[in-house]
Design a protein around this motif. Structure first.
Motif, PDB file in Angstrom:
ATOM      1  N   ASN A  25       0.716  -1.202  -0.046  1.00 19.43           N
ATOM      2  CA  ASN A  25       0.033   0.193   0.014  1.00 19.43           C
ATOM      3  C   ASN A  25       0.930   1.236  -0.006  1.00 19.43           C
ATOM      4  O   ASN A  25       0.630   2.348  -0.780  1.00 19.43           O
ATOM      5  CB  ASN A  25      -1.146   0.020   0.992  1.00 19.43           C
ATOM      6  N   PHE A  26       1.938   1.165   0.987  1.00 23.89           N
ATOM      7  CA  PHE A  26       2.887   2.320   0.845  1.00 23.89           C
ATOM      8  C   PHE A  26       3.521   2.567  -0.517  1.00 23.89           C
ATOM      9  O   PHE A  26       3.912   3.831  -0.988  1.00 23.89           O
ATOM     10  CB  PHE A  26       3.787   1.995   1.937  1.00 23.89           C
ATOM     11  N   TYR A  27       4.100   1.474  -1.156  1.00 23.21           N
ATOM     12  CA  TYR A  27       4.592   1.573  -2.568  1.00 23.21           C
ATOM     13  C   TYR A  27       3.642   2.397  -3.514  1.00 23.21           C
ATOM     14  O   TYR A  27       4.045   3.076  -4.374  1.00 23.21           O
ATOM     15  CB  TYR A  27       5.039   0.107  -2.987  1.00 23.21           C
ATOM     16  N   LEU A  28       2.400   1.731  -3.468  1.00 28.30           N
ATOM     17  CA  LEU A  28       1.442   2.268  -4.423  1.00 28.30           C
ATOM     18  C   LEU A  28       1.198   3.756  -4.114  1.00 28.30           C
ATOM     19  O   LEU A  28       0.639   4.554  -5.211  1.00 28.30           O
ATOM     20  CB  LEU A  28       0.272   1.335  -4.539  1.00 28.30           C
ATOM     21  N   GLN A  29       1.034   4.207  -2.731  1.00 29.39           N
ATOM     22  CA  GLN A  29       0.669   5.480  -2.507  1.00 29.39           C
ATOM     23  C   GLN A  29       1.902   6.272  -3.077  1.00 29.39           C
ATOM     24  O   GLN A  29       1.674   7.578  -3.683  1.00 29.39           O
ATOM     25  CB  GLN A  29       0.409   5.525  -1.143  1.00 29.39           C
ATOM     26  N   LEU A  30       3.159   5.863  -2.848  1.00 30.96           N
ATOM     27  CA  LEU A  30       4.343   6.648  -3.423  1.00 30.96           C
ATOM     28  C   LEU A  30       4.555   6.873  -4.756  1.00 30.96           C
ATOM     29  O   LEU A  30       4.758   7.656  -5.360  1.00 30.96           O
ATOM     30  CB  LEU A  30       5.420   6.046  -2.665  1.00 30.96           C
ATOM     31  N   HIS A  31       4.252   5.582  -5.368  1.00 33.18           N
ATOM     32  CA  HIS A  31       4.105   5.357  -6.648  1.00 33.18           C
ATOM     33  C   HIS A  31       3.117   6.482  -7.580  1.00 33.18           C
ATOM     34  O   HIS A  31       3.407   7.007  -8.516  1.00 33.18           O
ATOM     35  CB  HIS A  31       3.931   4.045  -7.303  1.00 33.18           C
ATOM     36  N   SER A  32       2.293   6.776  -6.879  1.00 34.12           N
ATOM     37  CA  SER A  32       0.966   7.705  -7.484  1.00 34.12           C
ATOM     38  C   SER A  32       1.157   9.094  -7.088  1.00 34.12           C
ATOM     39  O   SER A  32       0.127   9.877  -7.402  1.00 34.12           O
ATOM     40  CB  SER A  32      -0.526   7.201  -7.270  1.00 34.12           C
ATOM     41  N   LEU A  33       2.182   9.528  -6.446  1.00 32.47           N
ATOM     42  CA  LEU A  33       2.343  10.871  -5.714  1.00 32.47           C
ATOM     43  C   LEU A  33       2.591  11.648  -6.970  1.00 32.47           C
ATOM     44  O   LEU A  33       1.697  12.718  -7.110  1.00 32.47           O
ATOM     45  CB  LEU A  33       3.612  10.721  -5.066  1.00 32.47           C
ATOM     46  N   PRO A  34       3.181  11.398  -8.171  1.00 36.08           N
ATOM     47  CA  PRO A  34       3.240  12.540  -9.206  1.00 36.08           C
ATOM     48  C   PRO A  34       1.828  12.625  -9.818  1.00 36.08           C
ATOM     49  O   PRO A  34       1.525  13.822 -10.082  1.00 36.08           O
ATOM     50  CB  PRO A  34       4.206  11.940 -10.117  1.00 36.08           C
ATOM     51  N   GLU A  35       1.058  11.663 -10.148  1.00 39.86           N
ATOM     52  CA  GLU A  35      -0.129  11.719 -10.580  1.00 39.86           C
ATOM     53  C   GLU A  35      -1.178  12.622  -9.750  1.00 39.86           C
ATOM     54  O   GLU A  35      -1.970  13.445 -10.245  1.00 39.86           O
ATOM     55  CB  GLU A  35      -0.754  10.386 -10.841  1.00 39.86           C
ATOM     56  N   ARG A  36      -1.192  12.265  -8.305  1.00 38.85           N
ATOM     57  CA  ARG A  36      -1.916  13.102  -7.646  1.00 38.85           C
ATOM     58  C   ARG A  36      -1.465  14.375  -7.349  1.00 38.85           C
ATOM     59  O   ARG A  36      -2.489  15.456  -7.278  1.00 38.85           O
ATOM     60  CB  ARG A  36      -1.805  12.380  -6.253  1.00 38.85           C
ATOM     61  N   MET A  37      -0.222  14.924  -7.667  1.00 37.36           N
ATOM     62  CA  MET A  37       0.222  16.433  -7.484  1.00 37.36           C
ATOM     63  C   MET A  37      -0.204  16.958  -8.800  1.00 37.36           C
ATOM     64  O   MET A  37      -0.824  18.008  -8.693  1.00 37.36           O
ATOM     65  CB  MET A  37       1.835  16.246  -7.405  1.00 37.36           C
ATOM     66  N   ALA A  38      -0.244  16.438  -9.789  1.00 34.88           N
ATOM     67  CA  ALA A  38      -0.541  16.905 -11.222  1.00 34.88           C
ATOM     68  C   ALA A  38      -2.153  17.148 -11.320  1.00 34.88           C
ATOM     69  O   ALA A  38      -2.569  18.119 -11.650  1.00 34.88           O
ATOM     70  CB  ALA A  38      -0.279  16.191 -12.282  1.00 34.88           C
ATOM     71  N   HIS A  39      -2.973  16.275 -10.785  1.00 34.74           N
ATOM     72  CA  HIS A  39      -4.383  16.223 -10.750  1.00 34.74           C
ATOM     73  C   HIS A  39      -4.803  17.397  -9.641  1.00 34.74           C
ATOM     74  O   HIS A  39      -5.911  18.034  -9.882  1.00 34.74           O
ATOM     75  CB  HIS A  39      -4.926  14.941 -10.189  1.00 34.74           C
ATOM     76  N   LYS A  40      -4.086  17.604  -8.363  1.00 39.11           N
ATOM     77  CA  LYS A  40      -4.558  18.330  -7.400  1.00 39.11           C
ATOM     78  C   LYS A  40      -4.346  19.701  -8.147  1.00 39.11           C
ATOM     79  O   LYS A  40      -5.402  20.903  -7.755  1.00 39.11           O
ATOM     80  CB  LYS A  40      -3.520  18.205  -6.498  1.00 39.11           C
ATOM     81  N   SER A  41      -3.489  20.348  -8.924  1.00 39.92           N
ATOM     82  CA  SER A  41      -3.181  21.439  -9.133  1.00 39.92           C
ATOM     83  C   SER A  41      -3.492  21.807 -10.547  1.00 39.92           C
ATOM     84  O   SER A  41      -3.431  22.958 -11.231  1.00 39.92           O
ATOM     85  CB  SER A  41      -1.549  21.796  -9.160  1.00 39.92           C
ATOM     86  N   GLN A  42      -4.385  20.815 -11.156  1.00 39.33           N
ATOM     87  CA  GLN A  42      -5.044  21.088 -12.563  1.00 39.33           C
ATOM     88  C   GLN A  42      -4.026  21.315 -13.718  1.00 39.33           C
ATOM     89  O   GLN A  42      -4.010  22.338 -14.240  1.00 39.33           O
ATOM     90  CB  GLN A  42      -6.111  22.210 -12.487  1.00 39.33           C
ATOM     91  N   LYS A  43      -2.962  20.556 -13.689  1.00 40.34           N
ATOM     92  CA  LYS A  43      -1.962  20.633 -14.887  1.00 40.34           C
ATOM     93  C   LYS A  43      -2.491  20.257 -16.234  1.00 40.34           C
ATOM     94  O   LYS A  43      -3.312  19.418 -16.095  1.00 40.34           O
ATOM     95  CB  LYS A  43      -0.783  19.969 -14.408  1.00 40.34           C
ATOM     96  N   LEU A  44      -2.003  20.892 -17.407  1.00 39.17           N
ATOM     97  CA  LEU A  44      -2.214  20.349 -18.434  1.00 39.17           C
ATOM     98  C   LEU A  44      -1.554  19.023 -18.663  1.00 39.17           C
ATOM     99  O   LEU A  44      -2.161  18.222 -19.724  1.00 39.17           O
ATOM    100  CB  LEU A  44      -1.762  21.685 -19.284  1.00 39.17           C
ATOM    101  N   GLN A  45      -0.504  18.688 -18.195  1.00 42.87           N
ATOM    102  CA  GLN A  45       0.258  17.688 -18.693  1.00 42.87           C
ATOM    103  C   GLN A  45      -0.178  16.449 -17.789  1.00 42.87           C
ATOM    104  O   GLN A  45       0.321  15.520 -17.582  1.00 42.87           O
ATOM    105  CB  GLN A  45       2.021  18.049 -18.431  1.00 42.87           C
ATOM    106  N   PHE A  46      -1.325  16.640 -17.156  1.00 36.61           N
ATOM    107  CA  PHE A  46      -1.847  15.380 -16.317  1.00 36.61           C
ATOM    108  C   PHE A  46      -1.853  14.025 -17.058  1.00 36.61           C
ATOM    109  O   PHE A  46      -1.393  13.115 -16.405  1.00 36.61           O
ATOM    110  CB  PHE A  46      -3.166  15.675 -15.621  1.00 36.61           C
ATOM    111  N   GLU A  47      -2.036  14.113 -18.186  1.00 37.84           N
ATOM    112  CA  GLU A  47      -2.381  12.789 -19.092  1.00 37.84           C
ATOM    113  C   GLU A  47      -0.750  12.277 -19.179  1.00 37.84           C
ATOM    114  O   GLU A  47      -0.603  11.009 -19.032  1.00 37.84           O
ATOM    115  CB  GLU A  47      -3.018  12.844 -20.357  1.00 37.84           C
TER     116      GLU A  47
END
Length: 152
Positions: free
Chosen positions: A43-65
């Motif tokens: 669970n910790f590994y998956l949370q850490l692994h999805s960190l960039p995606e959550r950061m980009a989604h939270k700030s509504q970045k254009l490069q989210f995809e």
């Protein structure tokens, strides 16, 4: 068989040694601990692994995809460079070029006399038909520009 110990054996056995035919409590506790530890680390590994995606989604970045695709590539290929690239791309704020370009395109359409925001949708009285578009005013032809003499 007798329950007596061998005369050369110790008279006091440690608590983790069980008698024959009884449940090994230490093995059961360690098995449960191992399962919980594996699930917690996963669970910790998956949370850490999805960190960039959550950061980009939270700030509504254009490069989210792009960040999401790099994260998936890193997950399935185990190439950590993809995860680092996704993290850096999630941290960088790329400028929005699309909105100003759309505004410029709309202004150029207005200048050229093309369809603009003056287009009004009229609904026909019959149900099931798509609304028809009508231009409220025809663009006026522009007068020819005067010739400008340039200095040499």
């Amino acid at each position: 068989m007798s329950d007596q110990l061998h005369p050369l054996g110790p008279h006091h056995l440690p608590a983790f040694i069980t008698a024959p035919g009884q449940t090994d409590v230490l093995m059961v506790v360690m098995g449960v601990f191992l399962i919980v530890a594996i699930l917690a680390v996963g669970n910790f590994y998956l949370q850490l692994h999805s960190l960039p995606e959550r950061m980009a989604h939270k700030s509504q970045k254009l490069q989210f995809e792009i960040v999401a695709v790099l994260g998936l590539l890193a997950l399935f290929t185990h190439v950590h460079l993809f995860w680092i690239a996704a993290l850096l791309l999630a941290l960088i704020d790329l400028p929005d070029f699309g909105t100003p370009l759309r505004s410029i395109a709309g202004s150029v359409e207005k200048i050229a006399g093309g369809p603009s925001s003056d287009v009004v949708a009229e609904e026909s009285g019959e149900a099931g038909h798509a609304p028809t578009l009508a231009v409220t005013e025809e663009p006026k032809p522009r007068a020819p520009k005067k010739e400008v003499h340039r200095h040499a």
